[in-house]
Design an enzyme around this catalytic site. Structure first.
Site, PDB file in Angstrom:
ATOM      1  N   GLU A 209       0.843  -1.190   0.000  1.00 12.24           N
ATOM      2  CA  GLU A 209       0.000   0.000   0.000  1.00 12.24           C
ATOM      3  C   GLU A 209       0.877   1.237   0.000  1.00 12.24           C
ATOM      4  O   GLU A 209       2.103   1.144   0.152  1.00 12.24           O
ATOM      5  CB  GLU A 209      -0.985  -0.006   1.176  1.00 12.24           C
ATOM      6  CG  GLU A 209      -0.333  -0.112   2.528  1.00 12.24           C
ATOM      7  CD  GLU A 209      -1.335  -0.371   3.657  1.00 12.24           C
ATOM      8  OE1 GLU A 209      -2.307  -1.109   3.449  1.00 12.24           O
ATOM      9  OE2 GLU A 209      -1.132   0.156   4.750  1.00 12.24           O
ATOM     10  N   HIS A 246      -4.504   3.668   9.117  1.00 12.18           N
ATOM     11  CA  HIS A 246      -3.360   3.453   9.988  1.00 12.18           C
ATOM     12  C   HIS A 246      -2.173   4.281   9.512  1.00 12.18           C
ATOM     13  O   HIS A 246      -2.071   4.672   8.363  1.00 12.18           O
ATOM     14  CB  HIS A 246      -3.023   1.983  10.196  1.00 12.18           C
ATOM     15  CG  HIS A 246      -2.827   1.202   8.943  1.00 12.18           C
ATOM     16  ND1 HIS A 246      -3.364  -0.048   8.777  1.00 12.18           N
ATOM     17  CD2 HIS A 246      -2.166   1.482   7.817  1.00 12.18           C
ATOM     18  CE1 HIS A 246      -3.026  -0.493   7.596  1.00 12.18           C
ATOM     19  NE2 HIS A 246      -2.309   0.406   6.985  1.00 12.18           N
TER      20      HIS A 246
END
Lengths: 289, 379
Positions: A209, A246
């Site tokens: 990611e 996150h």
């Protein structure tokens, strides 16, 4: 064969006597995991799903020869629990909790590097070796046994990818959720030598990611340990400068975009699929050479 | 979390680092009284977050009361980089014979804490020549190598200050560790005529994950007014992440990776995300109900993609929350649900019985296609 979580692993559960820890312990046992005990200070002498509970990790090492731990303790207690596991000589420490203060992670990581312990996490679903078991919270039923090593920075996306692979008849040797924090115990690149040394692992799948430089360093590691590899990277349309849930998923204006990571991976010969659905075909092509 | 200069300085002072005498004020009259208290000449400094404040005109010198009043009025009526100035720090101006630079920062790229020091303070450290900046990696277990810092200071003609610099670097490191600081920058670090060191500025950032063990900082954050109404609602619900975007499709996902993949796949199908929303792992009916309300309340939303996995709580919880939120609405926008995990079949049945389009499978693409079909959009 598999990496890190193998038939030789004798794991304890730290924080297993809480509500979530107890439920997860039950599911890890159902997945066939060789758990040899649980550690909760003050609850020594009791039982958890038939496992002996000890007051300390050292006691678990002495009594049941534990060599690994999976920890469900809340973030505020992670440092103490993990340090205890490292000092007791465990070889593998899996830290599930999210929101662990970064200096706590760094302290545990330094201690692990000195003792040669592998730290997975924090903020991780854990590790699963289908047929051997799991140390973590992932659903065992979407992971099939096979020949692909798998690394993921995300939890739920890894499950979706595993389910898509399973439907396509592709299984994994071991899947490691490396953890979603910007600083974690063990980076994706550091797992590459383990997979390279495993005779059953024929290729590597990376679920990455945006943010950080892990995918870039993984590409370099694959240069040193060549094997067929594919990747999917989430966050193509994420705005720069925003933390996407996150803290690890933060793309700056200069670094960490999907385009940049894709470029680096593809230059190393790693196929990058544009969507999870395209992964099975990409994997088959990569494995066929 | 970034701290205001005065908040950062309070942490420094608590660790034994000298700071100029000063007071925080929010009116011109208070500024004048504070200036008389600390003694002229003073600095009047806008308390806004981020660097570049001096260049933007957010700092003024004032030799007398009339100037303090005038500058305070000017600053309190203005903004720095679109941030309204709500508070000022009025500080005694410290006479200095030199300006140094020192900082600790936790660098995510190198995964390392660094100590940076330069004999040339008062300017941006990024603009300094390489040989004028010491960059020392810091061991979390052993602390900074103060001998190396002293050697560098001596080589740059600061031999007489070596001990003082080392003491300050030690105190600042203690401050970093005691308060879980990701950044602690002192620029400039003033050298007084007697060789004493004073922290004239403070750029400080605290690790959000450590706020539970720093009550004073956490309460300062709670009273801060820097969130949109939507972000405040998301925080109150306990969501892991909520980001408002400018598209028309709401997203409700569990997990950052799944949320980002949902955004990417919507975009690839010609649909633009209105938000990013990550529930975190504890999915309850109330949480999902509140989250879907939040997503649906965004102006211009004409469809929603719900993409959940339940590893701990059963998916029936999520389904109940979704049915409750959708049922309450009179104006219906399509809400397509894809979920998997414990009790997924029961959850699918409940959703379908309530008329909510449900994708029975694990592929997000299938849910995106269903939503695009309902909206009549083709990629």
């Amino acid at each position: 064969m598999s990496i890190l979580l193998t038939p030789a692993t004798r794991a304890i559960v730290q924080g297993g006597t809480g509500r979530i820890g107890a439920r997860q312990t039950e599911w890890m046992l159902k997945a066939g995991t060789r758990l040899v005990g649980a550690v909760t200070p003050g609850k020594g002498g009791t039982e958890l799903h038939g496992l002996p509970v000890f007051d300390s990790v050292a006691e678990a090492v002495e009594r049941v020869q534990a060599n690994a731990s999976v920890s469900f303790v809340p973030a505020a207690y992670v440092r103490g629990a993990a340090m205890e596991a490292v000092q007791a000589g465990l070889r593998l420490v899996v830290v599930i909790a999210e929101h662990v203060p970064v200096y706590d992670t760094l302290e545990i990581r330094e201690a692990c590097r000195e003792s040669g312990t592998v730290m997975i996490g924090p903020n991780t679903p854990g590790i699963i070796t289908p047929g051997v078991g799991k140390l973590g919270i992932m659903p065992a039923n979407v992971f099939s046994r096979g020949h692909l090593g798998m690394l993921s920075r995300s939890g739920t996306l890894a499950y979706e990818v595993a389910g898509i692979l399973q439907a396509a008849g592709i299984g994994v040797t071991t899947m490691v959720g490396v953890g979603g924090d910007p600083i974690i115990g063990t980076d994706m690149a550091e797992y590459v030598p383990y997979f390279a040394a495993d005779p059953e692992t024929k290729g590597l799948l990376v679920v990455g990611e945006i943010g950080g430089t892990q995918e870039e360093r993984l590409a370099a590691a694959l240069g040193d340990h060549p094997m067929p590899a594919c990747a999917y990277i989430a966050g193509r349309t994420a705005p720069a400068g925003k933390r996407m849930g996150h803290a690890g998923a933060l793309m700056s204006a200069h670094q960490g975009s999907v385009a940049q990571k894709t470029g680096v991976l593809e230059r190393t010969g790693i196929r990058v699929a544009e969507s999870p659905r395209l992964l099975p075909a990409a994997i088959r092509e990569a494995l066929a050479g | 979390m970034k701290l205001h200069e005065h908040e950062g300085k309070a942490l420094f002072a608590g660790c034994g680092i000298p700071i100029p005498a000063g007071k925080v004020v929010s009116s011109a009259a208070e500024a004048e009284a504070a200036a008389r208290d600390v003694g002229f000449p003073v600095m009047v400094k806008a308390q806004v977050l981020g660097g570049g404040r001096g260049k933007a005109g957010g700092v003024a010198q004032a030799p007398d009361a009339a100037t303090v009043r005038r500058e305070a009025e000017r600053l309190l009526a203005s903004s720095v980089r679109d941030l309204r100035i709500e508070a000022l720090l009025v500080e005694r101006r410290v006479p200095a014979k030199g300006e140094l630079y020192i900082s600790y920062f936790l660098d995510y790229a190198s995964e390392q804490l660094w100590l940076l020091f330069s004999p040339k303070g008062g300017v941006e450290v990024e603009g300094l020549p390489e040989d004028q900046v010491l960059r020392l990696p810091v061991s979390i277990r052993k602390g900074p190598d103060l001998k190396a810092l002293q050697r560098f200071a001596a080589e740059r003609g600061l031999a007489g200050l070596g001990d003082a610099i080392a003491r300050l670097a030690h105190a600042l490191y203690e401050c970093v560790r005691a308060n879980d600081l990701l950044l602690a920058e002192v620029n400039p670090l003033l050298v007084g005529s007697d060789g004493s060191l004073v922290a004239a500025d403070a750029r400080v950032e605290v690790d959000d994950n450590a706020l539970y063990r720093h009550e004073a900082i956490a309460s300062a954050r709670a009273s801060r007014n820097d969130r949109t109404p939507g972000e405040a609602r998301a925080d109150a619900l306990g969501l892991n992440g909520f980001i408002e975007l400018d598209g028309e499709i709401g997203i409700l996902a569990s997990g950052a990776g799944l949320g980002m993949a949902s955004m990417d796949l919507l975009q690839a199908a010609g649909l633009r995300p209105a938000n990013f929303l990550e529930t975190g792992g504890r999915i309850t009916a109330d949480l999902v109900h509140g989250a879907l309300d939040l997503v649906l309340d965004q102006p211009g939303v004409r469809g929603v993609l719900v993409n959940l996995y339940g590893g701990i709580n059963p998916m029936m919880e999520a389904a109940r929350g979704l049915v409750a939120a959708v049922g309450r609405r009179t104006f219906k926008v399509p809400v397509v649900v894809k979920l998997f995990g414990n009790e997924q079949e029961e959850a699918w049945d409940l959703l379908e019985a309530a008329g909510i389009p449900t994708v029975r499978g694990i592929e997000t693409e299938a849910a995106v296609e269903r939503l695009a079909g309902l909206l009549g959009v083709t990629a």
